[in-house]
Structure formats: C-alpha cells, structure tokens
Design a protein around this motif. Structure first.
Motif, PDB file in Angstrom:
ATOM      1  N   PRO A  16       0.818  -1.220   0.000  1.00 35.11           N
ATOM      2  CA  PRO A  16       0.000   0.000   0.000  1.00 35.11           C
ATOM      3  C   PRO A  16       0.851   1.270   0.000  1.00 35.11           C
ATOM      4  O   PRO A  16       0.513   2.242  -0.680  1.00 35.11           O
ATOM      5  N   LEU A  17       1.949   1.265   0.767  1.00 30.03           N
ATOM      6  CA  LEU A  17       2.815   2.443   0.806  1.00 30.03           C
ATOM      7  C   LEU A  17       3.386   2.741  -0.574  1.00 30.03           C
ATOM      8  O   LEU A  17       3.402   3.899  -1.025  1.00 30.03           O
ATOM      9  N   LEU A  18       3.842   1.710  -1.282  1.00 31.49           N
ATOM     10  CA  LEU A  18       4.413   1.916  -2.610  1.00 31.49           C
ATOM     11  C   LEU A  18       3.351   2.365  -3.601  1.00 31.49           C
ATOM     12  O   LEU A  18       3.609   3.228  -4.458  1.00 31.49           O
ATOM     13  N   ARG A  19       2.133   1.810  -3.502  1.00 33.11           N
ATOM     14  CA  ARG A  19       1.067   2.229  -4.403  1.00 33.11           C
ATOM     15  C   ARG A  19       0.731   3.701  -4.211  1.00 33.11           C
ATOM     16  O   ARG A  19       0.536   4.444  -5.177  1.00 33.11           O
ATOM     17  N   GLY A  20       0.683   4.132  -2.942  1.00 42.51           N
ATOM     18  CA  GLY A  20       0.432   5.546  -2.679  1.00 42.51           C
ATOM     19  C   GLY A  20       1.556   6.432  -3.177  1.00 42.51           C
ATOM     20  O   GLY A  20       1.320   7.487  -3.774  1.00 42.51           O
ATOM     21  N   LEU A 128      -8.901   8.454  -1.140  1.00 37.95           N
ATOM     22  CA  LEU A 128      -8.552   7.047  -1.309  1.00 37.95           C
ATOM     23  C   LEU A 128      -7.291   6.691  -0.532  1.00 37.95           C
ATOM     24  O   LEU A 128      -7.229   5.670   0.175  1.00 37.95           O
ATOM     25  N   LEU A 129      -6.281   7.551  -0.603  1.00 38.60           N
ATOM     26  CA  LEU A 129      -5.007   7.242   0.030  1.00 38.60           C
ATOM     27  C   LEU A 129      -5.035   7.472   1.528  1.00 38.60           C
ATOM     28  O   LEU A 129      -4.364   6.764   2.284  1.00 38.60           O
ATOM     29  N   ALA A 130      -5.809   8.451   1.979  1.00 40.83           N
ATOM     30  CA  ALA A 130      -5.953   8.633   3.428  1.00 40.83           C
ATOM     31  C   ALA A 130      -6.619   7.412   4.051  1.00 40.83           C
ATOM     32  O   ALA A 130      -6.226   6.948   5.133  1.00 40.83           O
ATOM     33  N   ARG A 131      -7.630   6.857   3.365  1.00 43.13           N
ATOM     34  CA  ARG A 131      -8.303   5.655   3.870  1.00 43.13           C
ATOM     35  C   ARG A 131      -7.402   4.425   3.771  1.00 43.13           C
ATOM     36  O   ARG A 131      -7.403   3.564   4.647  1.00 43.13           O
ATOM     37  N   LYS A 142       4.060   9.728   4.499  1.00 43.63           N
ATOM     38  CA  LYS A 142       5.125   9.045   3.762  1.00 43.63           C
ATOM     39  C   LYS A 142       4.708   8.730   2.330  1.00 43.63           C
ATOM     40  O   LYS A 142       5.566   8.522   1.469  1.00 43.63           O
ATOM     41  N   MET A 143       3.404   8.664   2.078  1.00 39.12           N
ATOM     42  CA  MET A 143       2.933   8.556   0.699  1.00 39.12           C
ATOM     43  C   MET A 143       3.010   9.925   0.008  1.00 39.12           C
ATOM     44  O   MET A 143       3.575  10.065  -1.079  1.00 39.12           O
ATOM     45  N   ARG A 144       2.459  10.934   0.677  1.00 37.31           N
ATOM     46  CA  ARG A 144       2.296  12.247   0.041  1.00 37.31           C
ATOM     47  C   ARG A 144       3.622  12.946  -0.230  1.00 37.31           C
ATOM     48  O   ARG A 144       3.747  13.714  -1.204  1.00 37.31           O
ATOM     49  N   LEU A 145       4.631  12.709   0.600  1.00 32.76           N
ATOM     50  CA  LEU A 145       5.899  13.422   0.425  1.00 32.76           C
ATOM     51  C   LEU A 145       6.542  13.112  -0.925  1.00 32.76           C
ATOM     52  O   LEU A 145       7.313  13.921  -1.465  1.00 32.76           O
ATOM     53  N   TRP A 146       6.241  11.919  -1.490  1.00 30.41           N
ATOM     54  CA  TRP A 146       6.823  11.579  -2.783  1.00 30.41           C
ATOM     55  C   TRP A 146       6.291  12.474  -3.898  1.00 30.41           C
ATOM     56  O   TRP A 146       6.966  12.692  -4.905  1.00 30.41           O
ATOM     57  N   GLY A 147       5.090  13.007  -3.715  1.00 33.14           N
ATOM     58  CA  GLY A 147       4.582  13.975  -4.685  1.00 33.14           C
ATOM     59  C   GLY A 147       5.405  15.243  -4.696  1.00 33.14           C
ATOM     60  O   GLY A 147       5.780  15.747  -5.760  1.00 33.14           O
ATOM     61  N   SER A 148       5.711  15.767  -3.511  1.00 30.67           N
ATOM     62  CA  SER A 148       6.521  16.986  -3.425  1.00 30.67           C
ATOM     63  C   SER A 148       7.932  16.743  -3.926  1.00 30.67           C
ATOM     64  O   SER A 148       8.509  17.576  -4.633  1.00 30.67           O
TER      65      SER A 148
END
Length: 384
Positions: A16-20, A128-131, A142-148
């Motif tokens: 899940p972490l990698l998918r996010g 979706l990702l918060a859930r 840790k998912m969202r930081l990859w966007g930045s």
C-alpha cells in the motif's frame, strides 16, 4: 466494477505504501513537467496579463463547482477509483490538445477542459489514500511526500529540457506521461459500498462544529497560500533575483515540504489534530512575516523553504484530520469541500485582493496581510 478493480493485475503484489507513493509521485511529477512553465509559454504566445489571469482562474473555479459534484457521485456509488482513472485519462487528452491552439480564444476551451478534469483528482486521490493509510496502518505523510519530492526534481529537470528544446513538445510529453498515472490510480483500493443509510455530507458538517471551524480556518490558510504563490515569483524579481532563482523558489519550497510530511503522522499522534494544525499555521505565519522583511533574493529562498515546512505539515494534517471526522461513505466529498474552499473559492477571492494590496501598498504589505490572515485562521481554530 469494484470487483474488476480489486483484481487489477499486479495490484496485490505491491505494498500500500508503494502504491500511494507511485500515485503521488506520478501525478505531481507530471504536473511539475509543465505547470511551472505554463505562464511562460502563454507569454511567449503573446497573451496579455489579463488573458493569463483568466486562464489561471479556471482551475480554482472548477475546483469550486465541478469537483464536489464528481466527488459526491463517487462517494454515493463507491466509484472513486474508476472515476479517478477516467478524470486522469481525460486530463491526458486535454493536456495533449493544448499543443495546437495559439490564440487566446482557442486556448480558452482547452484550458477549461484541463481545469475540469484535473479538479476532482486531488479530492478523489487524497481520500482514497488517506483511507488506505488508515486501513493498512501506513503513514499518509510518507505517501504524500513523494509527490513533493518528484515535483521538485521534475520541475528543475524539465526547466533545463525546455530551455534546450523549447516548449513545442511540452504538452505532448505531459499528456503521454499522464497515461502512467492512470495505471497508478487503478492500483488504489476502492472503498466498499455502504448499504445502510447515512446522514448527508452537509448534515455531517453541520453537526460537527470541529469540522466547520477546521474548514473555515483551512479556507483562510488557502487564501494566504494562494496570494504567496501568485506574488512570490514576482517578489523574487522585485528583489533582484534572476529566472534561475525563480525556478529555485519553486523547487526548494517543494523539497522543504518533505520533512514535515514525513513526520506529520508522528506529530499528529503526539500533539493531536488541532495542536498540529496550530503548529503548521504558526510556521506559515512566521514564513510570510519573513517574506515581508527580507531584502535579498537569497533570504527570500530561505523564507520560502520555511513556508514549505509549514505547508507540508498543514496539508497532510488537514487531510488526515478531516478524514477522521467523517464516515468512510463521504470521505471524497469532505476532501472536495476542503479543496473547494481552500483551493477553489479562496484563490478566486484572494488573488485580486493581493493584487490591489501590491499596487496600492507595496509588496511587503502583501505578505504582512498573509501573516494576519494566518493569525486569524489560528484564532478561528483555537477557540472552536
């Protein structure tokens, strides 16, 4: 439909972490390939400041009008994943079509399509990702930081690419890259249909004073952030910075979001939702006050990095805090309400006001006004 996406190829073999991380890095990476350069491209085509302002207002307008409708439909029918993938596919085509028109009257409808299809992506993806983060006990930050991180890297890299080859291929490449983001969206978990009757989303908001005040405070913070986004690059030039430093302003700010996004879940667990948001507001207020006091481009870069720290904590904490206040049935709708206020209505109101302050009182007062707005948002949240 849900069963089809549950069985999507290779989905269960990816954590899940990698998918996010894949979704956020893909989406914001593609955004970084064209968005920082879009206004430069439009200026090169000969568009006026007024015309560029009209085009820039389309995304906030669609975030306010269209995104909540799509998000509510997705919540009602548990079709967040297919709708997210559909919006991204349509966005890919719309971005590609921007390669062809070169006059304002012809660019306008295509930019409207881009704004239309992009506006629901954030609320659908964030919910979706918060859930998923909650379901699998994964840190959302840790998912969202990859966007930045990817946005920063790609915007700097493609700044060099477009400098060498020009903008002629920009929309074709961005549209092509969005196809990969469609695949990453299809890897996300769909939320099951909830069969029992739940209160309507506005009833949930109305019956939860904490959520009401959080949305109001988020609206104010969004207004101040939008003013800073619009005028910080101009302020860099005003202080004597060059175009390279303008690019660094974007990239360094995105990089500085990473630490607070990384530790946001830990901070939330330790301080609680309200206190974490107040800390984020405090960092943003200090950053904007520093904007008003700096005298050199280098110091503005430092102040903007402080702003990035505050934004990283603010955004992740707000998404998680609001998500925990609502039933899973309405998760996308509530995120759409937050986006509509902070990144839809707030920019439409704040940008013209910021321009009036810039013209009549000077650039320093623009950022002092941002600090005051943040301070007021803190009081709204503190006394809720």
């Amino acid at each position: 439909d849900i069963l089809m996406f549950e069985k999507f190829k290779n989905r269960e073999s990816i954590s899940p972490l990698l998918r996010g991380a894949l979704f956020y890095s893909g989406f914001w990476g593609v955004i970084g390939s064209y968005e920082p350069f879009l206004n430069v491209y439009l200026v090169d085509l000969g568009l006026s400041g007024t015309q560029i302002g009209i085009l820039s207002g389309l995304l906030p307008l669609m975030t306010l009008i269209f995104a909540p409708v799509v998000s509510r439909y997705a919540d009602l029918h548990a079709k967040r994943v297919p709708l997210l993938a559909m919006m991204l596919a349509c966005l890919a085509v719309s971005i590609y079509l921007l390669s062809f028109p070169h006059r304002f009257i012809l660019i306008l409808p295509f930019m409207l399509l881009v704004a239309l299809f992009r506006s629901p992506v954030a609320p659908l993806g964030d919910s979706l990702l918060a859930r998923m983060a909650f379901r699998y006990s994964v840190d959302y930050g840790k998912m969202r930081l990859w966007g930045s991180f990817t946005f920063a890297i790609i915007s700097i890299l493609f700044g060099v690419v477009w400098e060498i080859i020009g903008f002629s291929s920009m929309f074709f490449i961005a549209g092509l890259l969005f196809i990969f983001v469609v695949y990453f969206a299809l890897l996300l978990d769909e939320t099951p249909v909830v069969f029992h009757v739940l209160a309507k989303p506005w009833e949930v908001i109305k019956g939860n004073p904490k959520m009401l005040t959080t949305l109001a405070a988020t609206f104010l913070v969004g207004a101040s952030i939008q003013i800073a986004i619009v005028f910080s690059a101009i302020y860099m030039k005003y202080l004597g910075g060059n175009d390279i430093m303008v690019g660094m302003l974007v990239g360094f700010s995105a990089f500085s979001e990473l630490p607070t996004m990384l530790f946001s879940d830990a901070i939330l667990r330790r301080l609680g939702g309200k206190n974490t948001l107040l800390v984020a507001y405090g960092i943003l207020m200090i950053a904007f006050f520093s904007f008003a006091r700096v005298q050199t481009p280098a110091l503005l870069l430092v102040a903007n990095m402080v702003k990035g720290l505050g934004f990283g904590l603010f955004f992740v904490s707000t998404v998680i805090f609001l998500d925990r206040q609502v039933p899973e049935k309405w998760s996308s709708t509530i995120q759409a309400a937050m986006n509509a206020g902070a990144f839809g209505l707030a920019p439409l109101i704040a940008s013209p006001i910021g321009g009036i302050i810039w013209d009549r009182l000077g650039p320093e007062m623009v950022f002092l006004a941002c600090s005051v707005i943040i301070l007021f948002a803190g009081f709204v949240l503190l006394f809720s």
